[in-house]
Design a protein around this motif. Structure first.
Motif, PDB file in Angstrom:
ATOM      1  N   UNK B 203       0.872  -1.342   0.034  1.00 19.56           N
ATOM      2  CA  UNK B 203      -0.026  -0.217  -0.130  1.00 19.56           C
ATOM      3  C   UNK B 203       0.752   1.205   0.091  1.00 19.56           C
ATOM      4  N   UNK B 204       0.650   1.994  -0.988  1.00 22.90           N
ATOM      5  CA  UNK B 204       1.446   3.248  -1.004  1.00 22.90           C
ATOM      6  C   UNK B 204       1.641   4.081   0.393  1.00 22.90           C
ATOM      7  N   UNK B 205       2.516   4.662   0.718  1.00 23.70           N
ATOM      8  CA  UNK B 205       2.892   5.303   2.068  1.00 23.70           C
ATOM      9  C   UNK B 205       1.666   6.293   2.396  1.00 23.70           C
ATOM     10  N   UNK B 206       1.064   7.058   1.420  1.00 27.82           N
ATOM     11  CA  UNK B 206       0.184   8.154   1.687  1.00 27.82           C
ATOM     12  C   UNK B 206      -1.139   7.400   1.932  1.00 27.82           C
ATOM     13  N   UNK B 207      -1.240   6.153   1.622  1.00 29.62           N
ATOM     14  CA  UNK B 207      -2.479   5.876   1.990  1.00 29.62           C
ATOM     15  C   UNK B 207      -2.564   4.855   3.004  1.00 29.62           C
ATOM     16  N   UNK B 208      -1.696   4.466   3.511  1.00 28.42           N
ATOM     17  CA  UNK B 208      -1.216   3.507   4.703  1.00 28.42           C
ATOM     18  C   UNK B 208      -1.971   3.597   5.831  1.00 28.42           C
ATOM     19  N   UNK B 209      -1.831   5.015   6.297  1.00 33.80           N
ATOM     20  CA  UNK B 209      -2.454   5.722   7.514  1.00 33.80           C
ATOM     21  C   UNK B 209      -3.962   5.308   7.488  1.00 33.80           C
ATOM     22  N   UNK B 210      -4.699   5.641   6.196  1.00 36.64           N
ATOM     23  CA  UNK B 210      -5.811   5.833   5.990  1.00 36.64           C
ATOM     24  C   UNK B 210      -6.433   4.153   6.089  1.00 36.64           C
ATOM     25  N   UNK B 211      -5.524   3.282   5.349  1.00 40.18           N
ATOM     26  CA  UNK B 211      -5.999   2.078   5.374  1.00 40.18           C
ATOM     27  C   UNK B 211      -5.961   1.199   6.828  1.00 40.18           C
ATOM     28  N   UNK B 212      -4.988   1.700   7.651  1.00 38.05           N
ATOM     29  CA  UNK B 212      -4.895   1.083   8.896  1.00 38.05           C
ATOM     30  C   UNK B 212      -6.066   1.632   9.732  1.00 38.05           C
ATOM     31  N   UNK B 213      -5.958   3.070   9.809  1.00 38.90           N
ATOM     32  CA  UNK B 213      -6.827   3.583  10.898  1.00 38.90           C
ATOM     33  C   UNK B 213      -8.160   4.208  10.251  1.00 38.90           C
ATOM     34  N   UNK B 228     -13.895   2.876   7.430  1.00 42.78           N
ATOM     35  CA  UNK B 228     -13.046   2.409   8.606  1.00 42.78           C
ATOM     36  C   UNK B 228     -12.127   1.834   8.045  1.00 42.78           C
ATOM     37  N   UNK B 229     -10.936   1.958   9.045  1.00 45.76           N
ATOM     38  CA  UNK B 229      -9.775   1.147   8.937  1.00 45.76           C
ATOM     39  C   UNK B 229      -9.621  -0.089   8.978  1.00 45.76           C
ATOM     40  N   UNK B 230      -8.353  -0.743   8.805  1.00 48.78           N
ATOM     41  CA  UNK B 230      -8.000  -2.182   9.364  1.00 48.78           C
ATOM     42  C   UNK B 230      -8.141  -2.505  10.607  1.00 48.78           C
ATOM     43  N   UNK B 231      -7.646  -1.514  11.661  1.00 46.61           N
ATOM     44  CA  UNK B 231      -7.609  -1.982  12.972  1.00 46.61           C
ATOM     45  C   UNK B 231      -9.251  -2.041  13.461  1.00 46.61           C
ATOM     46  N   UNK B 232     -10.090  -1.117  12.910  1.00 50.10           N
ATOM     47  CA  UNK B 232     -11.436  -1.129  13.398  1.00 50.10           C
ATOM     48  C   UNK B 232     -12.146  -2.547  12.832  1.00 50.10           C
TER      49      UNK B 232
END
Lengths: 116, 514
Positions: B203-213, B228-232
Motif C-alpha cells: 500500500x502506498x505510504x500516503x494511503x497506509x495510515x488511512x488503510x490502517x486507521x 473504517x480502517x483495518x484496525x477497526x
C-alpha cells in the motif's frame, strides 16, 4: 491308472459357481482343449519342445481344475519329457499321441458331465 | 473406507481358468478383469493400476517374474499373488522374496481364492486407513507437512494462539506467514472476530495510515466519505500486518501508540476511538537487523516481538516437499480435470534435490504448471521446468541429477600457516562458492547440518559487525543498509557482505551470504 474324470471335482465346482454357470465353464473348457489338440501337433511338427512344455504345463493345471486327472498325469510326464536336456523326438511323439488321445477322451467326459 | 472397491486382475494363459477364477470372485465386492499374457498384463497394470493381481508364473510371452518386477519397479501399491503349479513352489517362494504378497498352488478352489482375496483387500484397506490417518496428521490449519521443523511451529502456534500476546512471524517469502497468522487467529479467543490481513509493502505510504486507521470525509482529497480502517475491521478479531518492516517510520510511531493503548484517531478526526484486536505481524527480513539499520523502531520491535515464530524454508523441511507436492498435484489435477495421481521416482528425486528458493509458493506454481502443460497419470522429471532440472544437474554428479557432488579440496599443503579455524572457514567458504551460494547443497557436501553452516556464518558476520560497529556509530548510520535487502554493506574486516538468501563469491574474493 488314474481315473479319467474325477466327478467330485466338477460337483464341487458346481456347488461353488452354481448350476447355471457350470455349463458355460464346461463349454469353454471343451472349446479351449479342442483347440489345444491341433496346437500340440503343430508345436511337435515344428520341434518346439519348450513350446510343448509350456502347453503341457498349462494343460496339467486346467485338467486338474476340471477333474480330468488322467490327462493331468500324462501332461506332467509329457512336460518333463519336453524339458529334458536332450529332448527325444520319437519318445515325445509317442507320448504326445497318448496325451492327445487322453485329452480327447477327457473333453468328451467333461463335456458330457451332468450332476447326479 | 466402505466405498473402496478394489480392481482385481487375473493373469493366466488358460481361458477356462481365467473364466473360472473370475466366476469364483463374482460375488466379491471387486471389479475383476483378466488377461492372457504378460505383456497384456503390463499394459493393463500401467493403464488401470489394479489393486490385486493374481499372476500365473508361467506365461507364454514373458515370465510372471517380469510382470512382478514391473510392478515393483513402478513402485505400485498393487498386491501380487502368484499362481503356481505344485511343482513350482520354489519359484513361488522366490516370487515372495521379490515382493509378491502371497501365492496359491494350483488347482485353486473357490474358497482358497476368495479367502486370499479377502485377506489381501483387508490389508489394502488397512494400509489406506493408515495413509488417510497419516494425511490427516500432515495437515495443520492450512499447513501441509509433518517434518520436525514444522511440528515445532505447530506446537508454538497452539501455545501462542490462546494468549493475547503479539506474535512476530519471520520466514522467507513463500513459507506461509499468512497461513501461520490465520492459524493463530483460528485457534485464538478472537476466532469469531475477523481476520484482517494488511500488506504494509503493497500500500502506498500516503494511503497506509488511512488503510490502517480509516479516515473521515474530507480528511484529504478524494476522501469523499468516512472509511473504517483495518484496525477497526479487526475489532474483536486479529489484525495481521505483513511486511511490517516496510512500514513508514512515522506510521510506526502511530502503530506503537495504538498497540500500547488500543486507541487511535481516524485520519482527519479528533475523536479518539478504541478497539480490542490481536496483533500478528510478519516479515521476510531479519527484524533485528532492520532495527540496527534504523529501518524499524526499536521500541516497536520490542512491543511486537513477544512470541517469535520462525517458519523454516522448504529446503529444511525434509520430506514435506513431497507431501506438499502430492497434495498440490491432487488438487490441481482435480481443478484442471487431469489424471495425474503420482510422481515417478526420478521426479521425486528432483523434488527433493531442488532448493525451492521461492518455497511453497514456487512449488505450488511449478506443480500447477506441470499439470496444465502435460497429460498422463504420472509426473516425470522431464515435465519440470528446464531451469529447475538444470539447477539440480549443476549441483549433482551428472549421473542421477539428484545427488549433490562431494566437495573436492586439494590436498597439497594449501593451509600451511593457517589456524584450524581459518582452515575450516576457508573450506566452508570454498564449498559454498562451488555450490554457487547454495547453503543446503554445501552442507550436504560437507556432511554437516546446514544449521551448522548458518551458525558459523552468523558468528563470522557478528564478529565482522562487532569490528565495524565503531564505524557505524561514528559515521553515517543511514548508509548502513546491511539488512535492507537493497545495496549490500561491505564490512571491511570481514569477507562477508549481506544481501539476500544466497551467497556468491566475487572476483575480489568476497562472499555474499544471507
Amino acid at each position: 491308472m488314474t481315473e479319467l474324470l474325477d466327478t467330485k471335482v466338477l460337483t464341487q465346482m458346481a456347488g461353488d459357481v452354481g448350476l447355471e454357470v457350470l455349463p458355460q465353464l464346461i463349454s469353454v473348457f471343451v472349446d479351449d482343449s479342442t483347440a489345444k489338440l491341433s496346437q500340440f501337433r503343430k508345436l511337435f511338427d515344428n520341434g518346439d519342445w519348450s513350446g510343448l512344455a509350456m502347453e503341457a504345463h498349462t494343460l496339467k493345471s486346467v485338467c486338474a481344475t476340471y477333474g480330468a486327472m488322467r490327462c493331468r498325469d500324462e501332461a506332467i510326464a509329457f512336460e518333463k519329457l519336453c524339458k529334458a536336456a536332450e529332448p527325444d523326438r520319437a519318445a515325445i511323439g509317442e507320448k504326445l499321441d497318448s496325451l492327445l488321445g487322453t485329452l480327447r477322451e477327457s473333453i468328451t467326459a467333461v463335456g458330457g458331465f451332468t450332476l447326479k | 473406507m466402505d466405498s473402496f472397491i478394489p480392481t482385481v486382475l487375473i493373469v493366466d494363459d488358460s481361458a477356462p481358468l481365467r473364466l473360472l477364477y473370475s466366476t469364483y470372485l463374482k460375488d466379491e465386492n471387486v471389479n475383476v478383469y483378466s488377461v492372457s499374457s504378460g505383456r497384456d498384463a503390463i499394459d493393463f497394470i500401467s493403464s488401470h493400476r489394479p489393486d490385486v493381481i493374481f499372476l500365473d508364473l508361467y506365461l507364454p510371452d514373458i515370465s510372471g517374474f517380469e510382470v512382478l518386477n514391473y510392478v515393483k519397479k513402478q513402485n505400485l501399491d498393487a498386491r501380487v499373488i502368484m499362481l503356481t503349479g505344485s511343482g513350482s513352489v520354489d519359484d513361488a517362494v522366490e516370487a515372495m522374496r521379490l515382493g509378491a504378497f502371497d501365492f496359491i498352488v494350483k488347482p485353486i478352489d473357490s474358497a482358497r481364492l476368495r479367502v486370499t482375496l479377502r485377506n489381501t483387500t483387508q490389508h489394502l484397506k488397512l494400509k489406506q486407513m493408515v495413509s488417510e490417518f497419516q494425511t490427516s496428521q500432515d495437515v495443520f490449519l492450512g499447513f501441509i507437512g509433518s517434518s520436525p521443523a514444522m511440528k515445532s511451529v505447530y506446537s508454538t502456534i497452539e501455545r501462542a494462539a490462546p494468549s493475547s500476546a503479539t506474535v512476530f512471524i519471520t520466514g522467507e517469502s513463500g513459507t506461509g506467514k499468512e497461513v501461520c497468522a490465520e492459524a493463530i487467529h483460528k485457534l485464538s479467543k478472537q476466532k469469531k472476530g475477523s481476520f484482517v490481513p494488511i500488506n504494509c509493502a503493497a500500500i502506498p505510504r500516503d494511503l497506509m495510515e488511512s488503510e490502517l486507521f480509516g479516515h473521515v470525509k474530507g480528511a484529504f482529497t478524494g476522501a469523499v466519505s468516512d472509511k473504517i480502517g483495518a484496525v477497526q475491521r479487526a475489532d474483536g478479531g486479529t489484525l495481521f500486518l505483513d511486511e511490517i518492516c516496510e512500514l513508514d517510520p512515522q506510521l510506526q510511531s502511530k502503530l506503537l501508540r495504538f498497540i500500547q493503548t488500543g486507541k487511535f484517531y481516524r485520519v482527519g478526526s479528533s475523536k479518539l476511538e478504541t478497539v480490542s484486536t490481536r496483533i500478528v505481524c510478519a516479515t521476510n527480513k531479519d527484524p533485528k537487523l532492520e532495527v540496527r539499520a534504523h529501518h524499524f523502531r526499536e521500541d516497536l520491535y520490542y512491543r511486537l516481538y513477544v512470541i517469535p515464530i520462525k517458519l523454516p524454508p522448504l529446503r529444511d523441511r525434509d520430506d514435506d516437499v513431497e507431501r506438499i507436492a502430492t497434495r498440490f498435484l491432487k488438487n490441481f489435477s482435480q481443478e484442471e480435470n487431469k489424471g495425474f495421481t503420482r510422481f515417478s521416482i526420478s521426479a521425486r528425486q528432483l523434488l527433493m534435490a531442488y532448493d525451492w528458493p521461492g518455497n511453497v509458493r514456487e512449488l505450488q506454481n511449478v506443480i500447477h504448471q506441470i499439470v496444465v502443460l502435460n497429460d498422463g497419470d504420472e509426473v516425470t522429471d522431464e515435465m519440470f521446468p528446464e531451469s529447475i532440472r538444470k539447477d539440480v544437474l549443476k549441483g549433482g554428479d551428472g549421473s542421477s541429477g539428484a545427488q549433490p557432488q562431494r566437495a573436492v579440496i586439494s590436498v597439497g599443503n594449501p593451509y600451511a600457516g593457517k589456524t584450524l579455524a581459518e582452515i575450516e572457514r576457508d573450506a566452508i567458504e570454498k564449498t559454498i562458492d562451488s555450490c554457487e551460494g547454495n547453503i543446503s547443497k554445501a552442507a550436504k557436501m560437507l556432511g554437516v547440518n546446514q544449521s551448522t553452516i548458518h551458525r558459523k556464518l552468523r558468528s563470522w558476520r557478528d564478529e565482522a559487525q562487532g569490528k565495524s560497529a565503531g564505524v557505524a556509530e561514528s559515521g553515517t548510520p543511514e548508509k548502513n543498509t546491511a539488512c535492507s535487502g537493497g545495496s549490500p554493506r561491505e564490512l571491511p574486516d570481514n569477507k562477508i557482505r549481506i544481501t539476500d538468501r544466497h551467497s556468491r563469491r566475487h572476483d575480489n574474493g568476497m562472499v555474499e551470504y544471507d
